[in-house]
Design a protein around this motif. Structure first.
Motif, mmCIF file in Angstrom:
data_model
loop_
_atom_site.group_PDB
_atom_site.id
_atom_site.type_symbol
_atom_site.label_atom_id
_atom_site.label_comp_id
_atom_site.label_asym_id
_atom_site.label_seq_id
_atom_site.Cartn_x
_atom_site.Cartn_y
_atom_site.Cartn_z
ATOM 1 N N ARG A 1 0.838 -1.211 0.000
ATOM 2 C CA ARG A 1 0.000 0.000 0.000
ATOM 3 C C ARG A 1 0.864 1.248 0.000
ATOM 4 N NH1 ARG A 1 -3.322 -3.336 2.901
ATOM 5 N NH2 ARG A 1 -2.348 -2.846 4.889
ATOM 6 N N ALA A 2 1.919 1.255 0.801
ATOM 7 C CA ALA A 2 2.811 2.413 0.864
ATOM 8 C C ALA A 2 3.468 2.664 -0.496
ATOM 9 C CB ALA A 2 3.872 2.203 1.936
ATOM 10 N N MET A 3 3.873 1.594 -1.174
ATOM 11 C CA MET A 3 4.524 1.732 -2.477
ATOM 12 C C MET A 3 3.574 2.254 -3.540
ATOM 13 S SD MET A 3 7.195 -1.401 -3.241
ATOM 14 C CE MET A 3 6.169 -2.007 -4.494
ATOM 15 N N TYR A 4 2.358 1.725 -3.581
ATOM 16 C CA TYR A 4 1.444 2.034 -4.665
ATOM 17 C C TYR A 4 0.565 3.248 -4.394
ATOM 18 C CZ TYR A 4 3.010 -2.067 -7.090
ATOM 19 O OH TYR A 4 3.786 -2.976 -7.749
ATOM 20 N N ASP A 5 0.518 3.755 -3.175
ATOM 21 C CA ASP A 5 -0.250 4.969 -2.895
ATOM 22 C C ASP A 5 0.233 6.131 -3.750
ATOM 23 O OD1 ASP A 5 -2.103 3.977 -1.158
ATOM 24 O OD2 ASP A 5 -1.088 4.670 0.665
ATOM 25 N N ASP A 6 1.542 6.261 -3.902
ATOM 26 C CA ASP A 6 2.091 7.335 -4.730
ATOM 27 C C ASP A 6 1.650 7.195 -6.182
ATOM 28 O OD1 ASP A 6 3.386 8.554 -2.609
ATOM 29 O OD2 ASP A 6 5.275 7.494 -2.959
ATOM 30 N N VAL A 7 1.642 5.974 -6.681
ATOM 31 C CA VAL A 7 1.239 5.726 -8.065
ATOM 32 C C VAL A 7 -0.228 6.102 -8.257
ATOM 33 C CG1 VAL A 7 0.939 3.946 -9.828
ATOM 34 C CG2 VAL A 7 2.955 3.911 -8.353
ATOM 35 N N VAL A 8 -1.065 5.729 -7.318
ATOM 36 C CA VAL A 8 -2.492 6.022 -7.422
ATOM 37 C C VAL A 8 -2.743 7.524 -7.380
ATOM 38 C CG1 VAL A 8 -4.722 5.742 -6.262
ATOM 39 C CG2 VAL A 8 -3.185 3.795 -6.487
ATOM 40 N N ARG A 9 -2.013 8.226 -6.550
ATOM 41 C CA ARG A 9 -2.186 9.680 -6.428
ATOM 42 C C ARG A 9 -1.801 10.429 -7.692
ATOM 43 N NH1 ARG A 9 0.936 9.589 -1.503
ATOM 44 N NH2 ARG A 9 -0.401 8.617 0.016
ATOM 45 N N GLN A 10 -0.945 9.854 -8.509
ATOM 46 C CA GLN A 10 -0.500 10.537 -9.718
ATOM 47 C C GLN A 10 -1.606 10.693 -10.746
ATOM 48 O OE1 GLN A 10 2.911 8.484 -11.252
ATOM 49 N NE2 GLN A 10 4.143 8.912 -9.434
ATOM 50 N N GLY A 11 -2.574 9.833 -10.713
ATOM 51 C CA GLY A 11 -3.668 9.920 -11.670
ATOM 52 C C GLY A 11 -3.267 9.432 -13.050
ATOM 53 N N VAL A 12 -4.182 9.640 -13.981
ATOM 54 C CA VAL A 12 -3.975 9.197 -15.354
ATOM 55 C C VAL A 12 -3.611 10.410 -16.203
ATOM 56 C CG1 VAL A 12 -5.088 8.117 -17.345
ATOM 57 C CG2 VAL A 12 -5.651 7.347 -15.044
ATOM 58 N N PRO A 13 -2.506 10.336 -16.952
ATOM 59 C CA PRO A 13 -2.151 11.456 -17.822
ATOM 60 C C PRO A 13 -3.258 11.733 -18.835
ATOM 61 C CG PRO A 13 -0.331 9.898 -17.662
ATOM 62 C CD PRO A 13 -1.516 9.266 -16.995
ATOM 63 N N ASP A 14 -3.406 12.997 -19.211
ATOM 64 C CA ASP A 14 -4.457 13.411 -20.148
ATOM 65 C C ASP A 14 -4.409 12.633 -21.457
ATOM 66 O OD1 ASP A 14 -5.434 15.236 -18.352
ATOM 67 O OD2 ASP A 14 -4.331 16.930 -19.207
ATOM 68 N N ARG A 15 -3.206 12.350 -21.949
ATOM 69 C CA ARG A 15 -3.115 11.651 -23.235
ATOM 70 C C ARG A 15 -3.652 10.228 -23.143
ATOM 71 N NH1 ARG A 15 3.251 10.212 -23.926
ATOM 72 N NH2 ARG A 15 3.503 9.431 -21.810
ATOM 73 N N PHE A 16 -3.497 9.576 -21.987
ATOM 74 C CA PHE A 16 -4.060 8.232 -21.818
ATOM 75 C C PHE A 16 -5.575 8.285 -21.675
ATOM 76 C CE2 PHE A 16 0.185 6.852 -19.819
ATOM 77 C CZ PHE A 16 0.707 6.533 -21.057
ATOM 78 N N ALA A 17 -6.057 9.273 -20.935
ATOM 79 C CA ALA A 17 -7.504 9.424 -20.778
ATOM 80 C C ALA A 17 -8.159 9.681 -22.129
ATOM 81 C CB ALA A 17 -7.806 10.559 -19.798
ATOM 82 N N GLU A 18 -7.533 10.501 -22.952
ATOM 83 C CA GLU A 18 -8.054 10.781 -24.290
ATOM 84 C C GLU A 18 -8.055 9.521 -25.147
ATOM 85 O OE1 GLU A 18 -9.805 12.591 -27.404
ATOM 86 O OE2 GLU A 18 -9.562 13.386 -25.379
ATOM 87 N N LEU A 19 -7.005 8.726 -25.067
ATOM 88 C CA LEU A 19 -6.933 7.477 -25.820
ATOM 89 C C LEU A 19 -8.050 6.528 -25.403
ATOM 90 C CD1 LEU A 19 -5.486 5.625 -27.825
ATOM 91 C CD2 LEU A 19 -3.988 4.921 -25.967
ATOM 92 N N VAL A 20 -8.300 6.419 -24.116
ATOM 93 C CA VAL A 20 -9.380 5.555 -23.631
ATOM 94 C C VAL A 20 -10.720 6.050 -24.147
ATOM 95 C CG1 VAL A 20 -10.618 4.785 -21.572
ATOM 96 C CG2 VAL A 20 -8.129 4.732 -21.612
ATOM 97 N N ARG A 21 -10.921 7.362 -24.136
ATOM 98 C CA ARG A 21 -12.177 7.917 -24.668
ATOM 99 C C ARG A 21 -12.335 7.570 -26.140
ATOM 100 N NH1 ARG A 21 -11.162 12.104 -20.911
ATOM 101 N NH2 ARG A 21 -9.892 13.285 -22.369
ATOM 102 N N LYS A 22 -11.257 7.652 -26.906
ATOM 103 C CA LYS A 22 -11.335 7.309 -28.327
ATOM 104 C C LYS A 22 -11.649 5.833 -28.520
ATOM 105 C CE LYS A 22 -8.250 10.911 -30.021
ATOM 106 N NZ LYS A 22 -6.924 11.185 -30.611
ATOM 107 N N LEU A 23 -11.081 4.990 -27.680
ATOM 108 C CA LEU A 23 -11.314 3.554 -27.794
ATOM 109 C C LEU A 23 -12.728 3.165 -27.367
ATOM 110 C CD1 LEU A 23 -7.906 2.230 -26.459
ATOM 111 C CD2 LEU A 23 -8.718 2.181 -28.825
ATOM 112 N N ASP A 24 -13.331 3.962 -26.493
ATOM 113 C CA ASP A 24 -14.700 3.683 -26.050
ATOM 114 C C ASP A 24 -15.707 3.857 -27.183
ATOM 115 O OD1 ASP A 24 -14.229 2.892 -23.478
ATOM 116 O OD2 ASP A 24 -14.598 4.852 -22.587
#
Length: 67
Positions: free
Chosen positions: A23-46
């Protein structure tokens, strides 16, 4: 014949320590969120309707309860 059960695995204390460290290791990763370019790609794939709704400001993401 009676089967002899082999005791294996990790005890509760070790499992707890591993869980805490993960949990300590991955909390930082979760807090970073998803970069805009990945979110846009997911929207296009949807699909085109999801991308159009995102551009228009609507949120029809199936994973966020929009559908």
């Amino acid at each position: 014949m009676k089967e002899i059960k082999k005791q294996g695995g990790l005890n509760a204390e070790i499992q707890s320590r591993i869980g805490h460290q993960l949990r300590a290791m991955y909390d930082d990763v979760v807090r970073q969120g998803v970069p805009d370019r990945f979110a846009e790609l997911v929207r296009k794939l949807d699909g085109p309707e999801a991308a159009a709704a995102a551009v228009a400001g609507g949120d029809t993401d199936k994973n966020n309860g929009g559908d």
